[in-house]
Design a protein around this motif. Structure first.
Motif, PDB file in Angstrom:
ATOM      1  N   VAL A 195       0.834  -1.204   0.000  1.00  0.00           N
ATOM      2  CA  VAL A 195       0.000   0.000   0.000  1.00  0.00           C
ATOM      3  C   VAL A 195       0.869   1.255   0.000  1.00  0.00           C
ATOM      4  O   VAL A 195       0.686   2.157  -0.826  1.00  0.00           O
ATOM      5  CB  VAL A 195      -0.952   0.018   1.218  1.00  0.00           C
ATOM      6  N   CYS A 196       1.818   1.317   0.913  1.00  0.00           N
ATOM      7  CA  CYS A 196       2.646   2.521   1.065  1.00  0.00           C
ATOM      8  C   CYS A 196       3.890   2.503   0.166  1.00  0.00           C
ATOM      9  O   CYS A 196       4.501   3.559  -0.050  1.00  0.00           O
ATOM     10  CB  CYS A 196       3.070   2.676   2.522  1.00  0.00           C
ATOM     11  N   GLY A 197       4.272   1.306  -0.275  1.00  0.00           N
ATOM     12  CA  GLY A 197       5.432   1.204  -1.144  1.00  0.00           C
ATOM     13  C   GLY A 197       6.737   1.585  -0.480  1.00  0.00           C
ATOM     14  O   GLY A 197       7.681   2.020  -1.162  1.00  0.00           O
ATOM     15  N   GLY A 198       6.818   1.449   0.813  1.00  0.00           N
ATOM     16  CA  GLY A 198       8.038   1.786   1.531  1.00  0.00           C
ATOM     17  C   GLY A 198       8.254   3.271   1.718  1.00  0.00           C
ATOM     18  O   GLY A 198       9.306   3.682   2.236  1.00  0.00           O
ATOM     19  N   GLU A 199       7.291   4.077   1.379  1.00  0.00           N
ATOM     20  CA  GLU A 199       7.404   5.525   1.516  1.00  0.00           C
ATOM     21  C   GLU A 199       6.861   5.972   2.866  1.00  0.00           C
ATOM     22  O   GLU A 199       6.063   5.280   3.504  1.00  0.00           O
ATOM     23  CB  GLU A 199       6.632   6.222   0.389  1.00  0.00           C
ATOM     24  N   ASP A 200       7.305   7.142   3.283  1.00  0.00           N
ATOM     25  CA  ASP A 200       6.809   7.705   4.539  1.00  0.00           C
ATOM     26  C   ASP A 200       5.780   8.798   4.303  1.00  0.00           C
ATOM     27  O   ASP A 200       5.549   9.646   5.177  1.00  0.00           O
ATOM     28  CB  ASP A 200       7.966   8.239   5.381  1.00  0.00           C
ATOM     29  N   THR A 201       5.206   8.773   3.144  1.00  0.00           N
ATOM     30  CA  THR A 201       4.133   9.717   2.814  1.00  0.00           C
ATOM     31  C   THR A 201       2.906   8.928   2.369  1.00  0.00           C
ATOM     32  O   THR A 201       3.009   7.793   1.900  1.00  0.00           O
ATOM     33  CB  THR A 201       4.559  10.669   1.683  1.00  0.00           C
ATOM     34  N   GLY A 202       1.783   9.542   2.507  1.00  0.00           N
ATOM     35  CA  GLY A 202       0.544   8.891   2.101  1.00  0.00           C
ATOM     36  C   GLY A 202      -0.142   8.182   3.262  1.00  0.00           C
ATOM     37  O   GLY A 202       0.342   8.196   4.412  1.00  0.00           O
ATOM     38  N   TYR A 203      -1.242   7.565   2.939  1.00  0.00           N
ATOM     39  CA  TYR A 203      -2.067   6.920   3.961  1.00  0.00           C
ATOM     40  C   TYR A 203      -2.571   5.568   3.438  1.00  0.00           C
ATOM     41  O   TYR A 203      -2.721   5.366   2.235  1.00  0.00           O
ATOM     42  CB  TYR A 203      -3.265   7.792   4.337  1.00  0.00           C
ATOM     43  N   ALA A 204      -2.840   4.708   4.375  1.00  0.00           N
ATOM     44  CA  ALA A 204      -3.512   3.441   4.072  1.00  0.00           C
ATOM     45  C   ALA A 204      -4.942   3.534   4.587  1.00  0.00           C
ATOM     46  O   ALA A 204      -5.174   3.910   5.746  1.00  0.00           O
ATOM     47  CB  ALA A 204      -2.788   2.281   4.739  1.00  0.00           C
ATOM     48  N   THR A 205      -5.893   3.223   3.743  1.00  0.00           N
ATOM     49  CA  THR A 205      -7.297   3.315   4.137  1.00  0.00           C
ATOM     50  C   THR A 205      -7.669   2.142   5.043  1.00  0.00           C
ATOM     51  O   THR A 205      -6.992   1.098   5.044  1.00  0.00           O
ATOM     52  CB  THR A 205      -8.204   3.309   2.896  1.00  0.00           C
ATOM     53  N   PRO A 206      -8.761   2.269   5.791  1.00  0.00           N
ATOM     54  CA  PRO A 206      -9.197   1.152   6.654  1.00  0.00           C
ATOM     55  C   PRO A 206      -9.434  -0.141   5.877  1.00  0.00           C
ATOM     56  O   PRO A 206      -9.081  -1.224   6.355  1.00  0.00           O
ATOM     57  CB  PRO A 206     -10.491   1.686   7.282  1.00  0.00           C
ATOM     58  N   ASP A 207     -10.014  -0.020   4.661  1.00  0.00           N
ATOM     59  CA  ASP A 207     -10.261  -1.236   3.874  1.00  0.00           C
ATOM     60  C   ASP A 207      -8.960  -1.913   3.469  1.00  0.00           C
ATOM     61  O   ASP A 207      -8.864  -3.152   3.464  1.00  0.00           O
ATOM     62  CB  ASP A 207     -11.076  -0.890   2.624  1.00  0.00           C
ATOM     63  N   GLU A 208      -7.950  -1.123   3.133  1.00  0.00           N
ATOM     64  CA  GLU A 208      -6.649  -1.692   2.760  1.00  0.00           C
ATOM     65  C   GLU A 208      -5.991  -2.377   3.952  1.00  0.00           C
ATOM     66  O   GLU A 208      -5.352  -3.425   3.794  1.00  0.00           O
ATOM     67  CB  GLU A 208      -5.742  -0.589   2.202  1.00  0.00           C
ATOM     68  N   ILE A 209      -6.161  -1.800   5.124  1.00  0.00           N
ATOM     69  CA  ILE A 209      -5.599  -2.419   6.332  1.00  0.00           C
ATOM     70  C   ILE A 209      -6.304  -3.741   6.648  1.00  0.00           C
ATOM     71  O   ILE A 209      -5.664  -4.749   6.959  1.00  0.00           O
ATOM     72  CB  ILE A 209      -5.706  -1.452   7.524  1.00  0.00           C
ATOM     73  N   ILE A 210      -7.627  -3.739   6.531  1.00  0.00           N
ATOM     74  CA  ILE A 210      -8.401  -4.945   6.817  1.00  0.00           C
ATOM     75  C   ILE A 210      -8.041  -6.052   5.834  1.00  0.00           C
ATOM     76  O   ILE A 210      -7.893  -7.224   6.208  1.00  0.00           O
ATOM     77  CB  ILE A 210      -9.904  -4.641   6.779  1.00  0.00           C
ATOM     78  N   ASP A 211      -7.887  -5.672   4.553  1.00  0.00           N
ATOM     79  CA  ASP A 211      -7.493  -6.680   3.560  1.00  0.00           C
ATOM     80  C   ASP A 211      -6.105  -7.229   3.857  1.00  0.00           C
ATOM     81  O   ASP A 211      -5.851  -8.437   3.701  1.00  0.00           O
ATOM     82  CB  ASP A 211      -7.518  -6.061   2.157  1.00  0.00           C
ATOM     83  N   PHE A 212      -5.201  -6.373   4.291  1.00  0.00           N
ATOM     84  CA  PHE A 212      -3.847  -6.816   4.620  1.00  0.00           C
ATOM     85  C   PHE A 212      -3.853  -7.801   5.783  1.00  0.00           C
ATOM     86  O   PHE A 212      -3.119  -8.795   5.789  1.00  0.00           O
ATOM     87  CB  PHE A 212      -2.977  -5.598   4.964  1.00  0.00           C
ATOM     88  N   LEU A 213      -4.707  -7.563   6.773  1.00  0.00           N
ATOM     89  CA  LEU A 213      -4.777  -8.426   7.954  1.00  0.00           C
ATOM     90  C   LEU A 213      -5.612  -9.682   7.706  1.00  0.00           C
ATOM     91  O   LEU A 213      -5.593 -10.607   8.535  1.00  0.00           O
ATOM     92  CB  LEU A 213      -5.350  -7.648   9.137  1.00  0.00           C
TER      93      LEU A 213
END
Length: 345
Positions: free
Chosen positions: A290-308
């Motif tokens: 999601v973040c691509g190793g960058e320290d900018t940007g955000y991960a949405t709740p849906d992306e976090i849930i899918d990751f977990l």
């Protein structure tokens, strides 16, 4: 005629003998009728007494279902307070809450703590579900002799005993995880919302009830304590591993196990509540896809849930927890009733 009979009786002529024999037969017949009548009356009296006895035996219990439930609830509540809600168990809950709070202390809401934050909730659900399972496991085996003796004497209905036993222990069993959540949740900083705290605490308590139901079912099916413990260890560990936290890709022939797991439903119900807003990327690489190793940007709740790997909505998972609370208890009652099929119900 009476004169003739009198004369005949006083003589020894054949006619007199025949008349006397005729009178004796009539007397015997009359006596036989009287005897038969007396025997019939005795039979009627005995039959009436037997009917009354059977009628009284049809009244199985001397008290109503509600009275039995009230008395048994009082007894079970008194026993559960002394067995579950003890000073030692309270100390255990407080100490465990403090230790958990220190281990996951005030986690920042960033990419780096995604797995740690989710692991706190999986640990919480796992421990308290296990605690409820093994605590409820011995509820029936420990009272096996008492149940059979009191049921055989017709002291109460099985349904009154079962409802009293399961409902009266619930408050004392739920207080301990509640104490833990009050301490650990705020120390961890899982989510600052008080509504989320109430929701996740409610899910935790529902998972405790579902674990208790499974423990009651195993205990009712296997009334031997040693055998029940072996069965419970195997089943509980299988359900925990199938919950999805340790094994993401469960083999297809064992996928059905996760649908019986209270660990899965409580864990999956909590994650959407905790991760309810965008999470900043910090370059840690945890959410690399999601973040691509960058320290900018955000991960949405849906992306976090899918990751977990959480599945289902909060409502669906809560509904399944409710099913796991009710259905095993129904089967537990059926199993307990079959243990003594000839007893009163």
């Amino acid at each position: 005629l009476s004169k003739a009979r009198a004369v005949a009786i006083n003589s020894d002529t054949p006619k007199a003998c025949l008349i006397e024999a005729w009178d004796n037969d009539g007397t015997a017949e009359a006596l036989e009728k009287e005897e038969n009548k007396g025997f019939t009356d005795e039979n009627e009296t005995a039959g009436s007494a037997l009917s009354m006895s059977l009628g009284s035996s049809q009244k199985k219990y001397n008290s109503s279902w509600f009275t039995q439930f009230t008395v048994l609830s009082h007894r079970s509540l008194k026993n559960s307070r002394s067995a579950i809600f003890t000073p030692l168990n309270i100390v255990k809950s407080v100490a465990l809450g403090i230790m958990s709070g220190l281990l996951w202390f005030q986690m920042p809401y960033t990419e780096l703590t995604v797995v740690d934050r989710s692991s706190f909730f999986f640990f919480t659900m796992t421990f308290w579900v296990f605690d409820a399972m093994f605590g409820a496991l011995f509820a029936f085996p420990s009272e096996r002799a008492i149940i059979f003796k009191e049921r055989a004497s017709g002291a109460y209905r099985l349904s009154a005993y079962f409802m009293a036993k399961t409902l009266s222990e619930a408050p004392t069993r739920l207080i301990l995880p509640l104490v833990y959540m009050i301490i650990a949740y705020w120390m961890v900083g899982a989510n600052p919302s008080f509504v989320v705290f109430l929701a996740t605490t409610g899910i935790t308590l529902m998972s405790v009830m579902s674990g208790e139901s499974i423990g009651l079912l195993i205990g009712a099916m296997v009334l031997d304590a040693e055998k029940a413990l072996v069965v419970m260890v195997v089943i509980s560990l299988c359900l925990m591993v199938a919950g999805g936290f340790y094994v993401s890709n469960v083999p297809s022939f064992l996928v059905w196990l996760q649908y019986l797991s209270p660990f899965k439903y409580s864990y999956d119900a909590s994650l959407p509540l905790v991760f309810d807003r965008d999470m900043p990327c910090d370059g840690s690489g945890v959410l690399d896809n999601v973040c691509g190793g960058e320290d900018t940007g955000y991960a949405t709740p849906d992306e976090i849930i899918d990751f977990l790997g959480a599945t289902g909505s909060v409502g669906f998972n809560v509904g399944m927890l409710f099913v796991l609370i009710m259905v095993p208890r129904l089967f537990a009652f059926w199993a307990l009733k079959r243990q003594r099929g000839g007893e009163r119900s």
